[in-house]
Scaffold this active site. Structure first.
Site, PDB file in Angstrom:
ATOM      1  N   LEU A 142     -33.363  25.004  31.594  1.00  0.00           N
ATOM      2  CA  LEU A 142     -32.871  23.595  31.066  1.00  0.00           C
ATOM      3  C   LEU A 142     -32.699  24.232  29.403  1.00  0.00           C
ATOM      4  O   LEU A 142     -33.833  24.489  29.176  1.00  0.00           O
ATOM      5  CB  LEU A 142     -33.168  22.497  31.235  1.00  0.00           C
ATOM      6  CG  LEU A 142     -33.199  22.020  32.866  1.00  0.00           C
ATOM      7  CD1 LEU A 142     -33.907  20.522  33.092  1.00  0.00           C
ATOM      8  CD2 LEU A 142     -31.640  21.874  33.254  1.00  0.00           C
ATOM      9  N   ASP A 143     -31.891  23.886  29.001  1.00  0.00           N
ATOM     10  CA  ASP A 143     -31.985  23.880  27.291  1.00  0.00           C
ATOM     11  C   ASP A 143     -33.026  22.894  26.792  1.00  0.00           C
ATOM     12  O   ASP A 143     -33.421  21.966  27.595  1.00  0.00           O
ATOM     13  CB  ASP A 143     -30.606  23.318  26.617  1.00  0.00           C
ATOM     14  CG  ASP A 143     -29.439  24.385  26.871  1.00  0.00           C
ATOM     15  OD1 ASP A 143     -29.516  25.491  27.287  1.00  0.00           O
ATOM     16  OD2 ASP A 143     -28.282  23.863  26.783  1.00  0.00           O
ATOM     17  N   LYS A 144     -33.569  23.302  25.622  1.00  0.00           N
ATOM     18  CA  LYS A 144     -34.539  22.541  24.908  1.00  0.00           C
ATOM     19  C   LYS A 144     -34.494  21.040  24.973  1.00  0.00           C
ATOM     20  O   LYS A 144     -35.050  20.319  25.292  1.00  0.00           O
ATOM     21  CB  LYS A 144     -34.789  22.929  23.576  1.00  0.00           C
ATOM     22  CG  LYS A 144     -35.719  22.270  22.827  1.00  0.00           C
ATOM     23  CD  LYS A 144     -35.957  22.786  21.538  1.00  0.00           C
ATOM     24  CE  LYS A 144     -37.082  21.807  20.570  1.00  0.00           C
ATOM     25  NZ  LYS A 144     -37.048  22.154  19.203  1.00  0.00           N
ATOM     26  N   THR A 146     -32.297  19.277  26.739  1.00  0.00           N
ATOM     27  CA  THR A 146     -31.643  18.907  27.836  1.00  0.00           C
ATOM     28  C   THR A 146     -32.850  18.319  28.750  1.00  0.00           C
ATOM     29  O   THR A 146     -33.965  19.090  28.889  1.00  0.00           O
ATOM     30  CB  THR A 146     -30.829  19.733  28.801  1.00  0.00           C
ATOM     31  OG1 THR A 146     -29.778  20.269  27.955  1.00  0.00           O
ATOM     32  CG2 THR A 146     -30.377  19.233  30.230  1.00  0.00           C
TER      33      THR A 146
END
Length: 310
Positions: A142-144, A146
Site C-alpha cells: 500500500l502507498d505510504k 494509504t
C-alpha cells in the site's frame, strides 16, 4: 558448501516420468509450493545437487532416478533491514499468515529516504522468522499515505501461494475513496498503467503499460465530492489514484494525481484512500477468508464534514 542459517533441505528422487526434462521444470513440479523464479535462483546459486554434484544450470537435462538435494536459501537482501519495535495492528495471525491494518504514514518497504521505520522493520520485530523470506513475507503493498489491510506470508509456501492468488486475480481487494466532484454513475476503468514518460516517480496511463482494471461503485454523494468503493482486478502501482484521476475525479488530498483539478478546495492531509476489505483463500487450510478494516478517524472526520455541507 556451508548451508545458510536456518536452511531447509529437500531430498528428492527424480521420477522416471521426468526423464528428458529440464531441471527447473522438474523442480517446479516436485517443489510446487515454491515459485519458478525462486527455484531458478537456488539452482543458479549452487544450492541444488544432483547425485552429490552441484548443478548450476536450470536447463540441465535429467535422466530419471537421480538423487536431488535442494537447499533453501535465506534471502540476501534482508540483512540490511533491522527489526524495529513499531506498533502493529494485527487483525489475524497464525503460523501461515499475518493480516495487518496499516496506518496512513507508514512506508511498507525500506527505500530511498526511508531506510528504516517501515512496515518491513516492524514485521521483522514481530515475527523474527520472517527474515528468512523475501521482503519479510510481504506480497503486495500500500502507498505510504494509504491506510488499510495488507497480508503477509509467514512461510515460503504461503508466500508463493499468495503471489499465485494475486496473479490469478482471485484476491478480493476493496477500497473506500473520497474523490473530487460528483461521479455520475458506477464505472469500470480499463486502462494500462506504466511509468510516466517524463515524471519517473509517477505512474500514468500509457499505451504499452501493464493491463489494469478498476471497478468503481457509488457509495455516497456530497456537494463537492463523492464517496466511492473501488474493487481491484489488478494491482498496479498507484492504480486507483491514476484511474480515478483519468476519469476526472482524482482522490481528495492527492497532490500527485490531481489531473485537471489543479485548484481544489477540500483540504485533507493525505490521499483519501482506505483498503477496507481483503479476501483470499488461506494457503494452508484452503478456507475462504475475509477481513474488514474500520474507517480511520481522519477519513471519518472528512466524511462528517462533507455531510455537514449538504
Amino acid at each position: 558448501m556451508p548451508l545458510p542459517d536456518s536452511a531447509r533441505v529437500h531430498r528428492l528422487i527424480v521420477p522416471a516420468s521426468a526423464a528428458g526434462r529440464r531441471l527447473d521444470q522438474a523442480l517446479a513440479e516436485l517443489l510446487h509450493q515454491h515459485s519458478r523464479t525462486r527455484l531458478k535462483g537456488w539452482i543458479e546459486s549452487g544450492l541444488v545437487r544432483i547425485d552429490g554434484a552441484v548443478v548450476e544450470s536450470p536447463r540441465h537435462r535429467l535422466y530419471g532416478g537421480e538423487a536431488l538435494v535442494v537447499t533453501e536459501d535465506r534471502p540476501t537482501d534482508e540483512g540490511n533491514v533491522a527489526p524495529q519495535a513499531i506498533a502493529l495492528t494485527v487483525l489475524f495471525e497464525d503460523a501461515t499468515l499475518l493480516v495487518i491494518d496499516k496506518p496512513a504514514g507508514l512506508v511498507v518497504h525500506p527505500g530511498s529516504g526511508n531506510r528504516d521505520g517501515t512496515l518491513q522493520n516492524a514485521i521483522l520485530h514481530h515475527a523474527p522468522a520472517n527474515a528468512a523470506l523475501p521482503r519479510a513475507g510481504i506480497v503486495h503493498r500500500l502507498d505510504k499515505d494509504t491506510s488499510g489491510l495488507l497480508v503477509v506470508a509467514r512461510t515460503p509456501e504461503a508466500q508463493t501461494d499468495l503471489v499465485r492468488q494475486l496473479a490469478a486475480r482471485s484476491v478480493k481487494r476493496e477500497y473506500l475513496a473520497v474523490v473530487h466532484g460528483a461521479l455520475a454513475q458506477a464505472t469500470t476503468v480499463d486502462a494500462p498503467i506504466g511509468r510516466h514518460p517524463t515524471q519517473r516517480t509517477s505512474m500514468a496511463i500509457v499505451e504499452r503499460g501493464k493491463p489494469a482494471r478498476t471497478h468503481v461503485e457509488l457509495v455516497e454523494r456530497f456537494a463537492r465530492a463523492t464517496l466511492v468503493r473501488c474493487r481491484l482486478e489488478t494491482g498496479r502501482t498507484h492504480q486507483i489514484r491514476v484511474h480515478l484521476a483519468a476519469i476526472g475525479h482524482p482522490l481528495v488530498g492527492d497532490p500527485t494525481y490531481r489531473g485537471r483539478r489543479r485548484n481544489v478546495s477540500i483540504v485533507f492531509t493525505r490521499q483519501a484512500l482506505h483498503a477496507q476489505r481483503l479476501g483470499l483463500v488461506h494457503p494452508a487450510t484452503h478456507e475462504a477468508m475475509l477481513w474488514e478494516s474500520p474507517l480511520p478517524a481522519d477519513l471519518g472526520a472528512l466524511l462528517a464534514k462533507l455531510r455537514d455541507e449538504r
